[in-house]
Motif scaffolding. Sequence first.
Motif, short mmCIF file in Angstrom:
data_model
loop_
_atom_site.label_atom_id
_atom_site.label_comp_id
_atom_site.label_asym_id
_atom_site.label_seq_id
_atom_site.Cartn_x
_atom_site.Cartn_y
_atom_site.Cartn_z
N ARG A 31 -26.72 -75.79 -11.35
CA ARG A 31 -27.33 -75.86 -10.01
C ARG A 31 -28.79 -75.47 -10.14
NH1 ARG A 31 -22.69 -72.46 -8.52
NH2 ARG A 31 -21.06 -73.81 -7.70
N TYR A 33 -31.93 -73.88 -7.61
CA TYR A 33 -32.26 -73.27 -6.32
C TYR A 33 -33.77 -73.24 -6.15
CZ TYR A 33 -27.49 -71.33 -6.28
OH TYR A 33 -26.14 -71.15 -6.28
N TYR A 35 -36.44 -70.85 -3.86
CA TYR A 35 -36.54 -69.65 -3.04
C TYR A 35 -37.98 -69.50 -2.58
CZ TYR A 35 -32.03 -68.10 -4.92
OH TYR A 35 -30.70 -67.99 -5.26
N LYS A 41 -41.63 -58.69 -0.19
CA LYS A 41 -40.30 -58.96 0.38
C LYS A 41 -39.35 -59.50 -0.67
CE LYS A 41 -41.75 -58.04 4.57
NZ LYS A 41 -41.28 -56.84 5.30
N SER A 42 -38.09 -59.69 -0.25
CA SER A 42 -37.08 -60.23 -1.15
C SER A 42 -37.13 -61.77 -1.15
CB SER A 42 -35.71 -59.74 -0.73
OG SER A 42 -34.73 -60.11 -1.69
N LEU A 43 -36.14 -62.37 -1.75
CA LEU A 43 -36.07 -63.82 -1.90
C LEU A 43 -35.28 -64.45 -0.76
CD1 LEU A 43 -35.25 -63.88 -5.70
CD2 LEU A 43 -37.43 -64.47 -4.67
N VAL A 48 -30.33 -75.45 -2.31
CA VAL A 48 -29.55 -75.50 -3.53
C VAL A 48 -29.26 -76.97 -3.81
CG1 VAL A 48 -27.42 -75.07 -2.24
CG2 VAL A 48 -27.44 -74.81 -4.73
N PHE A 104 -35.41 -67.89 -13.57
CA PHE A 104 -36.46 -68.24 -12.63
C PHE A 104 -37.70 -68.79 -13.33
CE2 PHE A 104 -35.19 -66.56 -8.46
CZ PHE A 104 -34.08 -65.80 -8.81
N TYR B 35 -31.51 -58.06 -10.93
CA TYR B 35 -32.72 -58.69 -11.46
C TYR B 35 -33.88 -57.71 -11.37
CZ TYR B 35 -30.24 -63.13 -11.21
OH TYR B 35 -29.33 -64.14 -11.39
N GLN B 37 -38.02 -57.67 -11.13
CA GLN B 37 -39.19 -58.49 -10.86
C GLN B 37 -40.45 -57.65 -10.99
OE1 GLN B 37 -39.56 -60.32 -6.96
NE2 GLN B 37 -40.80 -61.98 -7.80
N PRO B 43 -38.31 -63.12 -11.08
CA PRO B 43 -37.24 -62.17 -11.41
C PRO B 43 -36.61 -62.48 -12.77
CG PRO B 43 -37.04 -62.96 -9.15
CD PRO B 43 -38.07 -63.81 -9.81
N LEU B 88 -39.84 -54.36 -8.84
CA LEU B 88 -38.91 -54.54 -7.73
C LEU B 88 -37.55 -54.91 -8.33
CD1 LEU B 88 -38.49 -54.82 -4.60
CD2 LEU B 88 -39.03 -57.26 -4.91
N LEU B 90 -33.90 -56.27 -7.70
CA LEU B 90 -33.17 -57.05 -6.72
C LEU B 90 -31.70 -57.14 -7.09
CD1 LEU B 90 -35.75 -59.96 -6.41
CD2 LEU B 90 -35.25 -58.27 -4.64
N GLY B 101 -23.32 -69.82 -3.77
CA GLY B 101 -24.70 -69.42 -3.95
C GLY B 101 -24.84 -67.91 -3.97
N TYR B 102 -26.07 -67.46 -3.99
CA TYR B 102 -26.37 -66.04 -4.11
C TYR B 102 -27.06 -65.54 -2.84
CZ TYR B 102 -25.84 -67.09 -9.11
OH TYR B 102 -25.36 -67.50 -10.32
N PHE B 104 -29.49 -62.39 -1.77
CA PHE B 104 -30.29 -61.31 -2.33
C PHE B 104 -30.50 -60.19 -1.31
CE2 PHE B 104 -31.89 -62.45 -6.50
CZ PHE B 104 -31.54 -63.80 -6.58
N GLY B 105 -30.53 -58.97 -1.82
CA GLY B 105 -30.90 -57.83 -1.00
C GLY B 105 -32.41 -57.72 -0.89
N SER B 106 -32.85 -56.72 -0.13
CA SER B 106 -34.28 -56.53 0.11
C SER B 106 -34.98 -55.88 -1.07
CB SER B 106 -34.50 -55.68 1.35
OG SER B 106 -33.95 -56.32 2.48
N GLY B 107 -34.21 -55.33 -1.99
CA GLY B 107 -34.80 -54.78 -3.20
C GLY B 107 -35.12 -53.30 -3.13
N ARG B 109 -38.09 -50.85 -4.70
CA ARG B 109 -39.38 -50.80 -5.40
C ARG B 109 -39.42 -49.50 -6.19
NH1 ARG B 109 -42.95 -54.31 -6.94
NH2 ARG B 109 -42.97 -55.24 -4.85
#
Lengths: 114, 113
Positions: A31, A33, A35, A41-43, A48, A104, B35, B37, B43, B88, B90, B101-102, B104-107, B109
């Motif tokens: 697959r 993706y 993002y 911030k996060s991803l 997909v 990534f 992960y 980053q 990441p 960061l 994650l 799929g995945y 993700f959390g906010s991470g 730092r």
Amino acid sequence: ELKVEQNPLFLSMQEGKNYTIYCNYSTTSDRLYWYRQDPGKSLESLFVLLSNGAVKQEGRLMASLDTKARLSTLHITAAVHDLSATYFCAVDIISGTSGSRLTFGEGTQLTVNP
Amino acid sequence: DAGVTQSPTHLIKTRGQQVTLRCSPKSGHDTVSWYQQALGQGPQFIFQYYEEEERQRGNFPDRFSGHQYPNYSSELNVNALLLGDSALYLCASSLVAARSGYTFGSGTRLTVV
């Protein structure tokens, strides 16, 4: 070892213009993706893509996948300032009972100017 | 429906110390991946846990270890912190084989000084 390369790494464009971000990868994947990441911030998952020829669109963004060429594209149509962010492609390799992992690209930092 | 929750949000540690980061997966997910980053980079995969076992591991030293609990929550432990561990971190949750799929959390730092 799987390599994922994006280009360009930095993209500055004017509002209203079109552009394409490219994502090349080195081995067969399960697959792919796309993002989005805003600073600090996060991803956020955008798309997909599961199979060859897959095309998905959401608003001004459209992603496609060519598994034979090992290439995915993210096309931006009539860019607006709110699209300014860093965009990552990520290749998913699923190893059956051994789990999965995302690899990534380096990311494309997009800046949309008025 | 709660998404992925990570704690703490920010953390400052001194070189040589140890740190534990925590992750609660999205409801219904049974697999947790971590992960790292670094600033300005994509990441990098650290490892993935499923059924309380490490299923895959990226190219990280043994200083990085993890754990998954029966409720699917997970911890990432880093020993002997180096300045280069500043990043960061994650957490991503998914169903086994990433069928959905995945998320993700906010991470977290982490800054190492």
